[in-house]
Design a protein around this motif. Structure first.
Motif, PDB file in Angstrom:
ATOM      1  N   GLU A   1      22.247 -14.124 -41.355  1.00 33.62           N
ATOM      2  CA  GLU A   1      23.399 -13.655 -42.319  1.00 33.62           C
ATOM      3  C   GLU A   1      23.819 -14.656 -43.288  1.00 33.62           C
ATOM      4  O   GLU A   1      23.696 -15.922 -42.801  1.00 33.62           O
ATOM      5  CB  GLU A   1      24.486 -12.987 -41.357  1.00 33.62           C
ATOM      6  N   PHE A   2      24.353 -14.172 -44.188  1.00 32.83           N
ATOM      7  CA  PHE A   2      24.760 -15.302 -45.323  1.00 32.83           C
ATOM      8  C   PHE A   2      25.993 -16.045 -44.548  1.00 32.83           C
ATOM      9  O   PHE A   2      26.659 -15.703 -43.855  1.00 32.83           O
ATOM     10  CB  PHE A   2      25.179 -14.542 -46.329  1.00 32.83           C
TER      11      PHE A   2
ATOM     12  N   HIS B   1      28.877 -17.039 -45.157  1.00 30.58           N
ATOM     13  CA  HIS B   1      30.364 -16.729 -44.979  1.00 30.58           C
ATOM     14  C   HIS B   1      30.316 -15.895 -43.648  1.00 30.58           C
ATOM     15  O   HIS B   1      31.564 -15.548 -43.189  1.00 30.58           O
ATOM     16  CB  HIS B   1      31.052 -16.455 -46.170  1.00 30.58           C
ATOM     17  N   ARG B   2      29.287 -15.182 -43.391  1.00 32.84           N
ATOM     18  CA  ARG B   2      29.361 -14.321 -41.906  1.00 32.84           C
ATOM     19  C   ARG B   2      28.547 -14.863 -40.938  1.00 32.84           C
ATOM     20  O   ARG B   2      28.746 -14.236 -39.941  1.00 32.84           O
ATOM     21  CB  ARG B   2      28.520 -12.992 -42.390  1.00 32.84           C
TER      22      ARG B   2
ATOM     23  N   ALA C   1      15.035 -14.310 -48.325  1.00 34.17           N
ATOM     24  CA  ALA C   1      15.261 -12.972 -48.353  1.00 34.17           C
ATOM     25  C   ALA C   1      15.131 -12.996 -49.961  1.00 34.17           C
ATOM     26  O   ALA C   1      15.583 -13.224 -50.805  1.00 34.17           O
ATOM     27  CB  ALA C   1      16.889 -12.982 -48.281  1.00 34.17           C
TER      28      ALA C   1
ATOM     29  N   LEU D   1      17.717 -12.345 -52.690  1.00 35.50           N
ATOM     30  CA  LEU D   1      19.124 -11.761 -52.289  1.00 35.50           C
ATOM     31  C   LEU D   1      19.928 -12.914 -52.031  1.00 35.50           C
ATOM     32  O   LEU D   1      19.593 -14.030 -51.374  1.00 35.50           O
ATOM     33  CB  LEU D   1      18.725 -10.968 -51.257  1.00 35.50           C
TER      34      LEU D   1
ATOM     35  N   ALA E   1      24.311 -14.189 -51.404  1.00 32.62           N
ATOM     36  CA  ALA E   1      25.562 -13.596 -50.816  1.00 32.62           C
ATOM     37  C   ALA E   1      26.404 -13.012 -51.939  1.00 32.62           C
ATOM     38  O   ALA E   1      26.930 -12.004 -51.704  1.00 32.62           O
ATOM     39  CB  ALA E   1      26.218 -15.088 -50.313  1.00 32.62           C
TER      40      ALA E   1
ATOM     41  N   ARG F   1      23.124  -3.964 -39.719  1.00 29.53           N
ATOM     42  CA  ARG F   1      22.576  -5.542 -39.222  1.00 29.53           C
ATOM     43  C   ARG F   1      24.111  -6.102 -38.889  1.00 29.53           C
ATOM     44  O   ARG F   1      24.198  -6.956 -37.967  1.00 29.53           O
ATOM     45  CB  ARG F   1      21.800  -6.005 -40.196  1.00 29.53           C
ATOM     46  N   CYS F   2      24.785  -6.291 -40.327  1.00 31.13           N
ATOM     47  CA  CYS F   2      25.895  -7.348 -39.971  1.00 31.13           C
ATOM     48  C   CYS F   2      27.208  -6.276 -40.097  1.00 31.13           C
ATOM     49  O   CYS F   2      28.355  -7.015 -39.826  1.00 31.13           O
ATOM     50  CB  CYS F   2      25.667  -8.239 -41.317  1.00 31.13           C
ATOM     51  N   GLY F   3      27.099  -5.092 -39.946  1.00 30.43           N
ATOM     52  CA  GLY F   3      28.622  -4.276 -40.054  1.00 30.43           C
ATOM     53  C   GLY F   3      29.407  -4.253 -41.300  1.00 30.43           C
ATOM     54  O   GLY F   3      30.496  -3.857 -41.399  1.00 30.43           O
ATOM     55  N   MET F   4      28.800  -4.970 -42.523  1.00 31.30           N
ATOM     56  CA  MET F   4      29.636  -4.978 -43.777  1.00 31.30           C
ATOM     57  C   MET F   4      29.895  -3.598 -44.152  1.00 31.30           C
ATOM     58  O   MET F   4      29.178  -2.735 -44.096  1.00 31.30           O
ATOM     59  CB  MET F   4      28.801  -5.969 -44.675  1.00 31.30           C
TER      60      MET F   4
ATOM     61  N   ALA G   1      27.922 -10.073 -50.260  1.00 32.70           N
ATOM     62  CA  ALA G   1      27.028  -9.229 -49.261  1.00 32.70           C
ATOM     63  C   ALA G   1      27.207 -10.010 -47.844  1.00 32.70           C
ATOM     64  O   ALA G   1      27.306 -11.264 -47.919  1.00 32.70           O
ATOM     65  CB  ALA G   1      25.659  -9.010 -49.645  1.00 32.70           C
ATOM     66  N   GLY G   2      26.818  -9.356 -46.751  1.00 33.00           N
ATOM     67  CA  GLY G   2      26.889 -10.069 -45.631  1.00 33.00           C
ATOM     68  C   GLY G   2      25.715 -10.714 -45.278  1.00 33.00           C
ATOM     69  O   GLY G   2      25.562 -11.577 -44.540  1.00 33.00           O
ATOM     70  N   CYS G   3      24.580 -10.027 -45.509  1.00 33.48           N
ATOM     71  CA  CYS G   3      22.908 -10.433 -45.102  1.00 33.48           C
ATOM     72  C   CYS G   3      22.243  -9.611 -46.027  1.00 33.48           C
ATOM     73  O   CYS G   3      22.523  -8.841 -46.781  1.00 33.48           O
ATOM     74  CB  CYS G   3      23.050  -9.848 -43.572  1.00 33.48           C
ATOM     75  N   ALA G   4      21.007 -10.104 -46.170  1.00 33.16           N
ATOM     76  CA  ALA G   4      19.932  -9.479 -46.626  1.00 33.16           C
ATOM     77  C   ALA G   4      19.977  -7.822 -46.700  1.00 33.16           C
ATOM     78  O   ALA G   4      19.453  -7.207 -47.719  1.00 33.16           O
ATOM     79  CB  ALA G   4      18.496 -10.084 -46.537  1.00 33.16           C
TER      80      ALA G   4
ATOM     81  N   TYR H   1      21.854  -5.250 -48.834  1.00 32.31           N
ATOM     82  CA  TYR H   1      21.101  -5.116 -50.356  1.00 32.31           C
ATOM     83  C   TYR H   1      20.305  -3.739 -50.160  1.00 32.31           C
ATOM     84  O   TYR H   1      20.085  -2.935 -50.867  1.00 32.31           O
ATOM     85  CB  TYR H   1      20.239  -6.043 -50.789  1.00 32.31           C
TER      86      TYR H   1
END
Lengths: 382, 146
Positions: free
Chosen positions: A42-43, A45-46, A165, A173, A175, B43-46, B57-60, B63
């Protein structure tokens, strides 16, 4: 343990401070930054602390493994933030290889850079990986090539380890979706004192905005302007390729340089008294002050630099001006002295450092004539 | 985008179905067709609301989850919604392999079709039936990116 680690880690004179690049009378440095993320995590910040540590570990591994490969960072210094004090990290901002948000947290964060900081990697800033190159003058193409090669090297290492990513539609991709696509941010540090004196900076800002570019403060987004230094950078990262990004920024930078040059040429006529007054005061301040804050010192240095480009002031090279710009920064001063120095004492150290160099400056006769208006002879810049 | 990524309200988070919010989302969301209050990244619940508010965004996978919403935003804020420029080598290889596979499948289909026509013309119906089955199988072969 507050040994001056960073002092020995990097060269005092960074790559960007040296000679090189086009339009170096106005364009101080060119920077290209590539934002990349690892698909599997995950990016930042998460991401969980363990993941952040793992990401940094992976990047260090990748840098190590690709060090000897073409484009690899052979002499990379790997700095994990937990190992450094707050002001040591702060000094990385002064060297333009980290950012305020980046140093705010230490866990799993870090910076890798070559000894001259020409190429560097920020780990777990807003994105997992941010590859940066910083070169003197205007030369975005060369800066991009450096960053791009390191990107290739890292990418091939990560290919078999989860990969980068990327999507067909949105490109790389990131954040922040405003960086997605090429992930490229190209920026040029421009010294625009004449435009500021002539009150034309707002117009320049609008002009850049119309071109979908940003003319920002000295330290990037949302920052104030110090020493008449402005950062020109691209806004769009998606829907155009790297070459277009670089071309747009480079062309705009060259136009701004031209405008600044014209404004400088007009200074002796249009703003003769004001210019002489400001330059003279700047000289007096740096020559005789015993205590000086960073902001004031930066502005004074900037004016003397302008005088130097106009041939009104002689004795210091562009490189020395670049060096002093960084060496007088609060955190950097502390790194130089290898200890935490209270603010008041820093002001004294700063004034001492500047005085040594400013003593070497020679002013032209225009500063000593009673009528400033008559001294228009040596006004045109080279 | 698969339906697994879309979580209906009243699901795991125990949100109740709010009719007003639903109606509002019908007007706002580009995915007005589906009765969804807020979709979440599997995946990340965003959620989209949080992504938009935070600007990150929270993860790839976000997108993919919010592709429609992001596309709409990108078209306005960026130079377009389609990526031009550098492609990672791994992706490039994948794309080439895909093109190759598709080309091979099409070629195979063409051959089979020709043989089918020939066997029909020659009134070899048993063989024709076999060929037809084979064509169906080859046609249904999914040559996709995954």
């Amino acid at each position: 343990m507050t040994a001056p680690l960073l002092l020995t880690t990097f060269e005092r004179t960074a790559k960007w401070m040296r000679r090189g690049g086009r339009d170096a009378d106005i364009a101080l440095s060119s920077r290209v930054r590539l934002a990349r993320n690892l698909r599997k995590f995950e990016f930042p910040h998460r991401a969980q602390p363990a993941d952040l540590m793992m990401i940094r570990h992976r990047v260090w591994q990748a840098l190590h493994a690709t060090g000897q490969a073409p484009g690899g960072l052979a002499d990379a210094r790997l700095l994990s933030f937990e190992e450094f004090t707050g002001w040591e990290r702060q000094s990385l901002i002064d060297r333009y290889i980290s950012s305020r948000e980046h140093i705010a947290q230490e866990l799993g964060r870090g910076v890798a850079a070559s000894a001259d900081a020409g190429v560097s990697v920020m780990v777990n800033e807003e994105d997992h990986i941010r590859i940066q190159s910083l070169l003197p003058g205007l030369q975005l193409d060369s800066a991009f090539t450096l960053a791009d090669k390191l990107d290739d090297a890292l990418e091939s290492w990560f290919d078999n380890r989860g990969g980068i990513a990327w999507s067909e539609e949105f490109g790389y991709l990131t954040a922040c979706p405003t960086n997605a696509g090429t992930g490229v941010r190209a920026s040029v540090m421009l010294h625009l004192p004449a435009l500021e004196i002539g009150g034309k900076i707002e117009r320049a800002r609008k002009w850049a905005e119309d071109k979908n570019l940003a003319l920002r403060g000295t330290f990037g987004e949302g920052s104030k302007i110090w020493g008449h230094l402005h950062q020109l950078s691209n806004q769009a990262t998606l829907g155009l390729d790297e070459t277009d990004v670089l071309l747009e920024v480079e062309n705009a930078a060259r136009e701004l340089c031209e405008t600044e040059r014209r404004a400088r040429a007009a200074l002796p006529e249009k703003h003769a008294v004001e210019t002489r007054d400001r330059l003279g005061r700047a000289y007096g301040t740096l020559r005789y002050a015993r205590r000086i804050g960073c902001r004031e010192a930066t502005d004074c240095l900037s004016l003397l630099r302008l005088g130097s480009e106009m041939n009104w002031v002689k004795g210091l090279t562009r490189q020395r001006f670049n060096e002093l710009l960084v060496w007088i920064r609060p955190a950097y001063l502390q790194v130089l002295h290898g200890r935490s120095v209270p603010s008041a004492e820093r002001d004294v150290l700063r004034a001492d450092l500047l005085r040594v160099h400013v003593t070497r400056l020679r002013l032209d006769t225009g500063f000593f004539e009673p009528e400033t208006r008559k001294s228009q002879t040596k006004s045109t810049p080279e | 985008m698969s339906d697994e990524n879309v979580e209906f309200s009243g699901g795991a988070d125990g949100e109740s179905l709010d009719f007003e919010a639903l109606m509002a989302s019908l007007h706002e969301s580009p995915r007005a067709a589906s009765p969804v209050v807020s979709s979440r990244c599997a995946r990340c619940g965003m959620t989209w609301d949080r992504l938009r508010e935070d600007g990150r965004a929270g993860c790839a996978t976000c997108y993919e989850t919010f592709a429609d919403e992001l596309r709409a935003v990108m078209e306005k804020s960026q130079r377009g919604a389609a990526h031009l420029g550098k492609t990672p080598r791994a992706a490039q290889k994948r794309r080439q392999r895909l093109l190759l596979l598709r080309a091979r499948r099409d070629h195979q289909l063409e051959l089979l079709q020709r043989r089918l026509q020939e066997s029909v013309a020659a009134e070899k119906f048993e063989e024709a039936a076999k060929l037809r089955d084979k064509i169906r199988i080859v046609e249904s072969t999914i040559v996709s990116d995954s």
